[in-house]
Structure formats: structure tokens, C-alpha cells
Design a protein around this motif. Structure first.
Motif, PDB file in Angstrom:
ATOM      1  N   SER A 111       0.829  -1.198   0.000  1.00  0.00           N
ATOM      2  CA  SER A 111       0.000   0.000   0.000  1.00  0.00           C
ATOM      3  C   SER A 111       0.865   1.250   0.000  1.00  0.00           C
ATOM      4  N   SER A 113       0.816   5.709  -1.752  1.00  0.00           N
ATOM      5  CA  SER A 113       0.004   6.783  -2.329  1.00  0.00           C
ATOM      6  C   SER A 113       0.863   7.618  -3.266  1.00  0.00           C
ATOM      7  N   ILE A 149      -2.990   4.009  -3.506  1.00  0.00           N
ATOM      8  CA  ILE A 149      -2.600   2.891  -4.364  1.00  0.00           C
ATOM      9  C   ILE A 149      -2.572   1.607  -3.550  1.00  0.00           C
ATOM     10  N   GLY A 151      -1.382  -2.167  -4.179  1.00  0.00           N
ATOM     11  CA  GLY A 151      -0.729  -3.096  -5.084  1.00  0.00           C
ATOM     12  C   GLY A 151      -1.166  -4.522  -4.815  1.00  0.00           C
ATOM     13  N   VAL A 184      -3.134   0.161 -14.463  1.00  0.00           N
ATOM     14  CA  VAL A 184      -3.889   0.639 -13.328  1.00  0.00           C
ATOM     15  C   VAL A 184      -5.382   0.437 -13.578  1.00  0.00           C
ATOM     16  N   LEU A 204       1.036   9.643 -12.326  1.00  0.00           N
ATOM     17  CA  LEU A 204       1.085   9.652 -10.869  1.00  0.00           C
ATOM     18  C   LEU A 204       2.489  10.038 -10.430  1.00  0.00           C
ATOM     19  N   SER A 242      -9.138   5.825  -4.941  1.00  0.00           N
ATOM     20  CA  SER A 242      -8.390   4.596  -4.698  1.00  0.00           C
ATOM     21  C   SER A 242      -8.229   3.823  -6.003  1.00  0.00           C
ATOM     22  N   TYR A 244      -6.132   0.429  -8.145  1.00  0.00           N
ATOM     23  CA  TYR A 244      -5.417  -0.835  -8.041  1.00  0.00           C
ATOM     24  C   TYR A 244      -4.290  -0.868  -9.063  1.00  0.00           C
ATOM     25  N   THR A 245      -3.136  -1.367  -8.635  1.00  0.00           N
ATOM     26  CA  THR A 245      -2.023  -1.612  -9.552  1.00  0.00           C
ATOM     27  C   THR A 245      -1.392  -2.946  -9.182  1.00  0.00           C
ATOM     28  N   ALA A 250       3.581  -0.779  -6.985  1.00  0.00           N
ATOM     29  CA  ALA A 250       3.463  -0.108  -5.687  1.00  0.00           C
ATOM     30  C   ALA A 250       4.800  -0.093  -4.968  1.00  0.00           C
TER      31      ALA A 250
END
Length: 492
Positions: A111, A113, A149, A151, A184, A204, A242, A244-245, A250
Motif C-alpha cells: 500500500s 500513495s 494505491i 498493489g 492501473v 502519478l 483509490s 489498483y495496480t 506499488a
């Protein structure tokens, strides 16, 4: 004339009494069968819970040891502000634990950001006691980005998607093939605000280290649950921010020292009953001063406790109905024998053995039992289904009320859930969440469903109970036959 033939002639000659016996016996057998079916289904549901409900062991930083170390440093040094330092989990340690017996798969979560560049994050405004009532732009504060983010290796295996609080609306989710890529998945409200669609690119910017800007390719858009509440206060961000990657990306955002690490690793235990064994064995493979292993088998324990109560209640039904049935049938047979005193006297005067007279009564009741078992077999599944599901519903509600609710992340990355098969990270997060994530406060309670079905074995077991009830009833009612004298009976 043998007593088998006499039994048949007696039942067919007195049809009213025979029908009454069949109705009473069928009712008794019906409830005995329902109890047996519920008990067997509860056993089956408990066994199935071991495979379907599952249990997990999570490897994460040992926060208790970290706090102890921080307090130790603060007591020796008064010049600097104490700082909590935790160690990321090494994936090499996780792989060793994954080789243990009863570990079906493992999952990792990372996790972090970042800040939106070239597009706008969702703005969240509201009163907050910690922010003095001032509006926030995506909840951005110093040291944290406005895009949260999470991951993962597979979005489909995160709790948000497993529990249907989030669902893909366009494109696809993150999969194992996205490792090492900048793909993403974004939330639909964020996509609408910035006119983004699958195939578009966003940028990002990392908030730490070199603060590098990364170009991301949108491969999917998901819709978060409308019940997800917006967090307020420093560090909070709107749930729509929020994304997801892949967990590899991440880690890249967090910095090079985080390569081959994770915030937490969750192991799915194939047999929940062995979760303590896995935890004990896992502790021997890690540095417990840095890492800790925590277990989560609450769903399994809830189902197990509910089914144990259901099974206990079903056992009580079986024995109460069996005892009551024995008494009821004994009374009926006693009345029936009183009506047939003259018949018994004639048979005794003709030299018929007493045991054959008792055997005749028993054969009559067995004939009634055969018809009653057939009737019970037809209606037993319906009664067992209705009664069983009512019991399960009550027991699950009781267990959910009395147990501590397991908090899950409502509609965004990082929710706690069971790990999938295939060694895929599930998005489980422990110890430090995605910035701005909100806890839904909803307890995830698993309710087992009873598969109530009548089998030949159930009917055989029911027949055994029925024969035992009949035997006891005849023995209790026939005690007077052994004392009867033919002359006295015929004179009376």
C-alpha cells in the motif's frame, strides 16, 4: 395359523385402527427423520466449511515489538522525538512459510500513495474536528498523496470484489500478467470526472524519494459500493481516489529498498482446524522480533459454532421424539391389547405360546412402521429443510451478535479477504492501510446452508430407530399378557 398371517388379517380387518396407527407412527417417524437429516447435514456443513470458508495466517511487521523498541529509545534519548520503525515483510520468508503443510496459497499486499498529475483527484469537503472545518482537496496532507494505491496481483481476489461491494464495469482487473507493468484500474467516479476510459493514460507522482512521475495505462474501471463512506480528517482521501495496480509497481513507487517486500503476506490455510499448527510452524521460520503471525479463522469458527448448536438441537429432537414416540405408541398398544383380551384368551386356550402372541403384535407394528417410513421419507426432506434453515438462521444471528465483528474495507482496495488459490495476492492488508481508506464497519459473517437430502442410509437409520421404538413399546405394553390365564380371560 401362523402369527404372521394373523397379523396381516388383523390389520386389514380393522382398517380404521390401522390408519390411526399409521398416522401416529408417520408423525413420529417424520420428526425423527427430520432430526437425523439436520444432524447429518450439520456434520456435512461443518466439513464443507473447512474447504469453503477457510482461514488465514497473516505475516506482517511486529508492531508490539516496534513500539517496545521505540519506548526504549525514547527513555535513553530525550533530544529527539521517538519514531516508530517497522520492517517490511520479505517475500523470501513468505515463500518458506508457503511450503508448510496445510498452506494452500499465499498473497501479498503493498500500500502506498501518489499525487495526481495532469488530472484531478476527487475533491472532498466537509466539517472535521481535526481540520478545523476547512475543506480538503482529496484529503491531501504533507507526506501523503491524493491517490491511494493498493498493489495486488489479482483484483478479483480482493475482498471488495469477492464480496461484490466493488465490480468491474469496463475493461479488466489486475492479474498476474500485470507484474512489472504500469497498468492501473481506477474507480468510475474518478473516470467520469476526468473523462477517462480504458486505454487512456494518467500520470502519478511519487510523494517520497526522487518524486518521480509515472505514466500509467488504464486497463479497467471499477464501481465501488455506494455505501462506502467518505473519510474526513488529515490523510483522508475520497474512496473514488483509490486505484489498483500490480504490487510490483506499488513497491517501485515506495522506493528501491522495498523491492521483493510487502506490507503483509496472507496465507490461506486449506484446513482451518490446522491454523494454529501453521502459525506455530511459521514462527520458527521468521524473526519474531521483526515480524508477527496473526490468525483469522473467525468465519470458520462462526460456522462451526452455529453447526454445533444446530447438531445439538437436532440430537435433542431425535431423542425427545424417540422417547415421546415410545410412550405414545406404548399407550396405544396397551389400549389395543385391552380391546383384544378375548382374542388373547382364545389363543392361549388353544395352546398358542405367549411369545408368539407378542410377536404377532410386533409384526403388526412393523408392518405399520414400513408404511410410516415411506410416508416420512416423502415429507422428511421438506420438514428438515424448513426446520434446519430456521435453526441455521437463528444460530448464525446469535453468533454474529455475540462475536466481535471482523472489520472489512468496504468498497476500495486493501480490504481484508481470504486469499485465492494459485498463490495470488488477494489484497489483504494488515498493519497500515491505504491512505484515506474507510472501514465499512460491516461484519463479514458466513452462514452455512444445510444440504438436507434423504438417502437410503438415512432411511435405514430411521428404520433402526423405528424398530427400537416399536420393540420398547410392545415390551412395555405386553407385560400383562404374560400374566393372563386363559380361563380367567374367557370367564371375564
Amino acid at each position: 395359523m401362523n402369527f404372521f398371517k394373523r397379523a396381516w388379517l388383523n390389520l386389514t380387518a380393522k382398517q380404521g385402527r390401522s390408519i390411526l396407527l399409521i398416522l401416529v407412527t408417520s408423525a413420529i417417524m417424520l420428526f425423527v427423520l427430520a432430526g437425523l437429516l439436520i444432524r447429518n447435514a450439520a456434520d456435512s456443513a461443518t466439513s464443507n466449511a473447512k474447504r469453503s470458508v477457510g482461514a488465514t495466517v497473516t505475516l506482517s511487521a511486529n508492531r508490539a515489538a516496534a513500539f517496545k523498541q521505540m519506548r526504549s529509545r525514547s527513555s535513553t534519548s530525550k533530544t529527539s522525538r521517538p519514531k516508530l520503525t517497522t520492517s517490511p515483510v520479505k517475500l523470501s520468508d513468505a515463500k518458506q512459510i508457503a511450503q508448510l503443510n496445510n498452506v494452500a496459497s499465499y498473497s501479498a499486499t503493498v500500500s502506498t500513495s501518489a499525487n495526481a498529475t495532469g488530472f484531478d483527484a476527487i475533491s472532498t469537503s466537509g466539517n472535521s474536528s481535526t481540520s478545523g472545518g476547512m475543506g480538503m482537496k482529496g484529503g491531501r496532507t504533507s507526506g501523503s498523496g491524493d491517490i491511494a494505491i493498493s498493489g495486488v496481483t489479482s483484483t478479483s481476489s480482493t475482498s471488495a470484489f469477492e464480496e461484490k461491494s466493488s465490480k468491474m464495469t469496463k475493461g479488466r482487473g489486475i492479474t498476474t500478467s500485470d507484474e512489472g507493468t504500469n497498468h492501473v484500474v481506477i474507480e468510475s467516479e474518478l473516470a467520469k470526472q476526468d473523462n477517462l476510459s480504458v486505454g487512456d493514460s494518467i500520470k502519478l507522482k511519487a510523494t517520497t524519494g526522487t518524486k518521480k512521475t509515472y505514466t500509467m495505462t488504464i486497463v479497467g474501471i471499477y464501481k465501488a459500493s455506494s455505501s462506502t463512506s467518505t473519510q474526513q480528517g488529515p490523510g483522508a482521501t475520497d474512496p473514488s481516489n483509490s486505484v489498483y495496480t500490480s504490487y510490483t509497481f506499488a513497491n517501485t513507487v515506495k522506493g528501491s529498498k522495498y523491492q521483493n517486500t510487502a506490507d503483509s503476506v496472507t496465507f490461506k490455510v486449506s484446513n482451518p482446524a490446522k491454523v494454529s499448527t501453521v502459525k506455530t510452524a511459521g514462527k520458527k521460520l521468521i524473526n519474531t522480533a521483526k515480524y508477527s503471525l496473526t490468525t483469522n479463522d473467525s468465519s470458520y469458527q462462526t460456522v462451526k459454532a452455529s453447526m454445533a448448536n444446530v447438531k445439538s438441537f437436532a440430537d435433542k429432537i431425535v431423542w425427545l421424539v424417540a422417547i415421546a414416540g415410545t410412550i405414545i405408541l406404548a399407550l396405544i398398544v396397551i389400549l389395543m391389547i385391552r380391546e383384544r383380551r378375548y382374542e388373547i384368551g382364545v389363543l392361549l386356550s388353544l395352546g398358542e405360546a405367549r411369545w408368539k402372541i407378542v410377536a404377532q403384535f410386533f409384526v403388526e407394528m412393523v408392518m405399520v412402521l414400513v408404511v410410516s417410513i415411506a410416508v416420512a421419507g416423502v415429507g422428511g426432506k421438506f420438514v428438515g429443510n424448513k426446520l434446519g434453515q430456521q435453526l441455521v438462521s437463528q444460530q448464525t444471528t446469535t453468533a454474529a451478535t455475540s462475536s466481535t465483528a471482523t472489520q472489512t474495507q468496504g468498497g476500495q482496495p486493501g480490504g481484508s479477504g481470504s486469499a485465492p488459490s494459485g498463490n495470488k495476492p488477494s489484497g489483504n492488508m494488515s498493519g497500515g492501510g491505504v491512505p484515506g481508506s474507510s472501514t465499512s464497519g460491516k461484519a463479514t459473517q458466513k452462514q452455512a446452508e444445510l444440504d438436507v437430502s434423504v438417502t437410503v442410509l438415512d432411511l435405514v437409520e430411521l428404520g433402526g430407530f423405528g424398530l427400537a421404538i416399536m420393540f420398547l413399546s410392545i415390551m412395555l405394553a405386553s407385560g400383562g399378557i404374560l400374566r393372563l390365564q386363559p380361563k380367567k380371560v374367557l370367564i371375564d
